[in-house]
Write an enzyme that holds these catalytic residues in place. Sequence first.
Site, PDB file in Angstrom:
ATOM      1  N   SER A  37       2.146 -12.570   3.973  1.00 40.77           N
ATOM      2  CA  SER A  37       2.896 -13.626   4.628  1.00 40.77           C
ATOM      3  C   SER A  37       1.860 -14.710   5.259  1.00 40.77           C
ATOM      4  CB  SER A  37       3.817 -13.320   5.505  1.00 40.77           C
ATOM      5  OG  SER A  37       3.373 -12.391   6.616  1.00 40.77           O
ATOM      6  N   ASP A  61      -6.465 -11.388   0.198  1.00 39.70           N
ATOM      7  CA  ASP A  61      -5.276 -12.092   0.356  1.00 39.70           C
ATOM      8  C   ASP A  61      -5.171 -13.437   0.091  1.00 39.70           C
ATOM      9  OD1 ASP A  61      -4.864  -9.432   1.344  1.00 39.70           O
ATOM     10  OD2 ASP A  61      -4.738  -9.991   3.421  1.00 39.70           O
TER      11      ASP A  61
HETATM   12  C1  GLA Z   1      -5.510  -6.748   5.038  1.00 41.59           C
HETATM   13  C2  GLA Z   1      -6.665  -7.903   4.666  1.00 41.59           C
HETATM   14  C3  GLA Z   1      -7.275  -7.808   3.592  1.00 41.59           C
HETATM   15  C4  GLA Z   1      -7.763  -6.396   2.915  1.00 41.59           C
HETATM   16  C5  GLA Z   1      -6.354  -5.573   3.268  1.00 41.59           C
HETATM   17  C6  GLA Z   1      -6.766  -3.939   3.108  1.00 41.59           C
HETATM   18  O1  GLA Z   1      -4.447  -7.420   3.863  1.00 41.59           O
HETATM   19  O2  GLA Z   1      -6.502  -9.052   5.419  1.00 41.59           O
HETATM   20  O3  GLA Z   1      -8.485  -8.739   3.584  1.00 41.59           O
HETATM   21  O4  GLA Z   1      -8.842  -5.902   3.849  1.00 41.59           O
HETATM   22  O5  GLA Z   1      -5.957  -5.376   4.564  1.00 41.59           O
HETATM   23  O6  GLA Z   1      -7.267  -3.760   1.437  1.00 41.59           O
END
Ligand code: GLA
Length: 392
Positions: A136, A181
């Site tokens: 989000s 993300d």
């Molecule tokens: C979170 C972080 C990502 C990644 C995931 C695990 O979402 O923001 O960068 O490290 O955890 O894969």
Amino acid sequence: MPESKLSLLTANAIEKFEEKFDTKPDFVVAAPGRVNLIGEHIDYNDGFVLPMAIERYTVIAAKLNPENNSTADIYSIDMDEQVELSVTHPVKREIAHWSNYIAGVIAGMVEDKGFAIPAFQAVTQSNVPIGGGLSSSASLEVAMATLIEAIVGKSIPLADKGKVCQKAEHEFVGVPCGIMDQFSSVLCEADHVLLLDCRDQSFQQIPFADPDIVVLIINSEVKHELSGGEYAQRRTQCEEALQMLEAKSYRDVTLQQVQEKKSTLEETVFNRAHHVVTEIARTVKTAEAMKKNGWQAVGELMYASHASLRDDFEVSCKELDVLVDIASKTDGVIGARMTGGGFGGCIVALVQGNKADSISDTICRQYQTQTGVKPSAFMTRPARGAHIIKTI
Ligand code: GLA
């Protein structure tokens, strides 16, 4: 159905904008959350990840505000709160606050990318669940970066956009996340999963349009919180292990090398490295299997990923384990695993499309019986990444 959900969100943001600011917005943008099919906790370890955008978005409606020359007035429908942020020198609030994500992006676009951002008014709304491990926060950051591009009339390379948003998260929110993300929200395409090489940021769009396979996301409703220190600790442990392995990148480390060092590594450190190296291999294999519609192999790799995150990396929790366990015993489920940072949040399952509704009901019912917690679930196709819906 999904398109109409985005249209509803858009219509709602526009309506609220008109109500708040007594004028019509000239710009509307959207950026999705993501679900990671496999490749967890390896984006900050030079690995490969395999996310796709979900049909859940953050939408921002906005208009320039010529009567003002230095602020962005932003109302969040979800928080029912309005903030005033400087568009020239945004500062971070010392307390955790949703506006920090936005302030961080404005700062990056101004200070790193040299944008001159005019004053504007905006309304934001999201249907990406908060604290569910579905990004989000990245969707809010990327939506804001996309809005700034739209109102300034200039865009930056996609990878730079992802990095501006990642930096906002590091410096304004305090989560030392990897690139997955933000890059997913920027780069993902409808009907594709994204195979992203986090070492050199190259990527492939892998078609995923098999009508018989559905992505089911089930939220354990246990909130995940990445700023709690565990995430940063995992990063440090991975770095420590890499040093002990005398390597510069996990991509140069083989499973055999990790195993040979077992006796010299502290158990936890060994386990972390073991997860990273095996998860990188699993992700590459999953992408290869998906290209051939090898769903059974994909399913097995997802279960193996979950076990590794639970046992070696220790980022799962009882509720996520219960969900994956129930899924693994439910007819028509191809594979399932926790997704995202962990410590709560969601599982992702690949399921047979014709049984998807009953699978979802069965898993949710059994989970509630076993844990006393009512989960929520939704199905999604791989969705389109960030885009401008309306501009002048
Ligand atoms: C979170 C972080 C990502 C990644 C995931 C695990 O979402 O923001 O960068 O490290 O955890 O894969």
